[in-house]
Design a protein around this motif. Structure first.
Motif, PDB file in Angstrom:
ATOM      1  N   ASP A 358      70.170  46.563  13.488  1.00  0.00           N
ATOM      2  CA  ASP A 358      68.647  46.781  12.804  1.00  0.00           C
ATOM      3  C   ASP A 358      68.230  48.087  12.946  1.00  0.00           C
ATOM      4  N   LYS A 359      68.185  48.259  12.242  1.00  0.00           N
ATOM      5  CA  LYS A 359      66.932  50.182  12.259  1.00  0.00           C
ATOM      6  C   LYS A 359      65.484  49.761  12.489  1.00  0.00           C
ATOM      7  N   ALA A 360      65.492  48.655  11.550  1.00  0.00           N
ATOM      8  CA  ALA A 360      63.804  48.785  11.593  1.00  0.00           C
ATOM      9  C   ALA A 360      63.145  48.046  13.355  1.00  0.00           C
ATOM     10  N   TYR A 361      64.282  47.226  13.746  1.00  0.00           N
ATOM     11  CA  TYR A 361      63.928  46.180  15.408  1.00  0.00           C
ATOM     12  C   TYR A 361      64.076  48.234  16.101  1.00  0.00           C
ATOM     13  N   THR A 362      65.380  48.546  16.249  1.00  0.00           N
ATOM     14  CA  THR A 362      64.784  49.922  17.046  1.00  0.00           C
ATOM     15  C   THR A 362      63.870  51.448  16.685  1.00  0.00           C
ATOM     16  N   ASP A 363      63.031  51.344  15.328  1.00  0.00           N
ATOM     17  CA  ASP A 363      62.224  52.204  14.609  1.00  0.00           C
ATOM     18  C   ASP A 363      61.186  51.875  15.328  1.00  0.00           C
ATOM     19  N   ALA A 364      60.812  50.532  15.761  1.00  0.00           N
ATOM     20  CA  ALA A 364      59.538  49.780  16.432  1.00  0.00           C
ATOM     21  C   ALA A 364      59.281  50.213  18.105  1.00  0.00           C
ATOM     22  N   MET A 365      60.470  50.136  18.188  1.00  0.00           N
ATOM     23  CA  MET A 365      60.850  50.470  19.645  1.00  0.00           C
ATOM     24  C   MET A 365      60.306  52.093  20.183  1.00  0.00           C
ATOM     25  N   LYS A 366      61.031  52.720  19.422  1.00  0.00           N
ATOM     26  CA  LYS A 366      61.071  54.122  19.816  1.00  0.00           C
ATOM     27  C   LYS A 366      59.592  54.675  19.770  1.00  0.00           C
ATOM     28  N   LYS A 367      58.466  53.851  18.830  1.00  0.00           N
ATOM     29  CA  LYS A 367      57.805  53.941  18.213  1.00  0.00           C
ATOM     30  C   LYS A 367      56.792  53.319  19.181  1.00  0.00           C
ATOM     31  N   ASP A 368      57.252  52.304  20.281  1.00  0.00           N
ATOM     32  CA  ASP A 368      56.547  52.169  21.432  1.00  0.00           C
ATOM     33  C   ASP A 368      57.130  52.452  22.414  1.00  0.00           C
ATOM     34  N   TYR A 369      57.742  53.295  22.635  1.00  0.00           N
ATOM     35  CA  TYR A 369      58.200  54.341  23.848  1.00  0.00           C
ATOM     36  C   TYR A 369      57.026  55.956  23.750  1.00  0.00           C
ATOM     37  N   THR A 370      57.542  56.098  22.152  1.00  0.00           N
ATOM     38  CA  THR A 370      56.500  57.611  22.029  1.00  0.00           C
ATOM     39  C   THR A 370      54.151  56.735  22.392  1.00  0.00           C
ATOM     40  N   GLU A 371      54.480  55.832  22.282  1.00  0.00           N
ATOM     41  CA  GLU A 371      52.724  55.472  23.076  1.00  0.00           C
ATOM     42  C   GLU A 371      53.051  55.291  24.812  1.00  0.00           C
TER      43      GLU A 371
END
Length: 397
Positions: A358-371
């Motif tokens: 689920d790329k959308a799921y992991t992309d959102a996770m990585k965005k939160d990692y940045t924060e």
């Protein structure tokens, strides 16, 4: 200045080594004697006792090893008196270090605590001991500044999180996947191909964690025959113990499959996570490291029934919604936490499928990692903390 530093586990050894490097820069003439690990020794500390000989986790496990624990406490106290340091620096490891803090303070030594015990999560009454026995508290999470001031009237010092430096300064973080595979193949004698999809397994840094967590991870492997799983081994746990847990698990399951393969790799945790498409991680420092590196993850945690029941009773459930550091810092579930009975092979398999597909799921996770990275601030934490410690000591002289 003379510094006596105590760290009781792998993560404390890592932070302690960075602190020692910072002290050598901020106070070039300093002498450091330590209870810690190989990293602290490599950084220039005189290692007296290794954490692998002292670390004990779990309420039931602690009860069984009380004699050993009290013996280590006595030895440590004698060592402090003989060394006569300007300050005793305690790194996390509260069960042991609070006893040393009381002893050192009563003997007239300055006491600094680096990486505060997570009393905002459980055993909040320990704040009274921080007030009584600790001269200066140095913390590594920004939200703790307000907590310690508001709840305990303690002016804690925050100079950033040292994990940022540990990740960014790791010599292999800029290494390509192809170079990583060639290097690991050469070092291990096994075949690693950069075209393969890797999944990282981090089962904990203590035997008591690995005993319960690793079997759940082993059950997941058979469901992903197209992936290669890599076990990032804890430095204090010998390969024989991992194999013992693996053999015991498959013996119960009717025998080890002929095609089973799980490389057990030491000293490569960061590059393993970097080059993996996902990670299954026992809760701890590794879950925050994974967030800083950027690997999608699921956290799982399991303990003995007795330890789990006691922990559940003591944890401040009303205030603590998460057990993983990145989730705590973000104030929300960036990634899933599967605890005790939820940490089943079925649940782990389902979540790993989602992380890998689920790329959308992991992309959102990585965005939160940045924060999370932004919230922790910039690098240089270890040097800044060391400088703050040296200044604090000089101001008292």
């Amino acid at each position: 200045m003379k510094y006596f530093i105590i760290a009781g586990e792998a993560s404390g050894d890592l932070h302690g080594s960075n602190l020692i490097k910072g002290l050598k820069a901020a106070d070039p003439g300093c002498t450091v004697r330590c209870w810690g690990g190989d990293l602290m020794k490599e950084a220039g500390g005189e290692l007296v006792s290794h954490y692998k000989d002292t670390a004990v986790m779990g309420f039931f496990e602690v009860f069984l090893k009380l004699g050993k624990i009290f013996g280590n406490l006595k030895k440590c106290k004698q060592d402090i008196l003989a060394f006569n340091p300007d300050v005793v620096v305690l790194i996390d490891y509260p069960g042991f270090n609070f006893r040393i803090a009381k002893f050192a303070k009563n003997k007239g030594f300055r006491v600094f605590y680096y990486i505060a015990p997570k009393i905002w999560a459980w055993k909040e009454s320990r704040g009274k001991r921080l007030q009584m026995y600790v001269d200066k508290l140095f913390i590594i999470f920004p939200f703790e500044v307000d907590y310690f001031k508001r709840r305990w009237n303690i002016d804690a010092v925050y100079r950033g999180n040292p994990l940022l430096d540990s990740v960014e300064q790791n010599p292999y973080m800029k290494e390509s996947k192809e170079s990583f595979c060639n290097r690991i193949s050469s070092e291990s004698g096994q075949d690693f191909n950069s075209d393969e999809s890797f999944v990282a397994l981090l089962a904990g840094s203590r035997r008591s964690e690995i005993k319960y967590t690793l079997p759940r991870m082993l059950d997941v492997i058979k469901n992903f025959p197209e992936r290669k799983f890599l076990l990032a081994a804890a430095p204090s746990v010998p390969v024989d113990y991992y194999n013992k847990v693996i053999d015991r698990h498959f013996k119960k399951a009717g025998g080890r499959p002929s095609d089973f393969c799980l490389p057990i790799i030491y000293g490569q945790t960061y590059p393993i996570m970097k080059h993996s498409d996902a990670a299954i991680i026992n809760s701890g420092t590794a879950s925050l490291e994974a967030a800083l590196i950027g690997v999608p993850q699921v956290v799982c945690y399991e303990a003995s029934y007795v330890s789990y029941i006691i922990a559940k009773a003591l944890v401040n459930i009303k205030k603590l919604k998460y057990i993983s550091l990145a989730n705590l810092i973000a104030g929300k579930f960036i990634f899933k936490e599967l605890l005790q009975y939820e940490s089943s092979s079925e649940n782990l398999t389902a979540e790993l499928h989602r992380l890998l597909e689920d790329k959308a799921y992991t992309d959102a996770m990585k965005k939160d990692y940045t924060e999370v990275h932004r919230m922790l601030g910039g690098g240089g934490a270890s040097v800044e903390v060391a400088r703050a410690m040296a200044e604090e000591l000089n101001n008292q002289n």
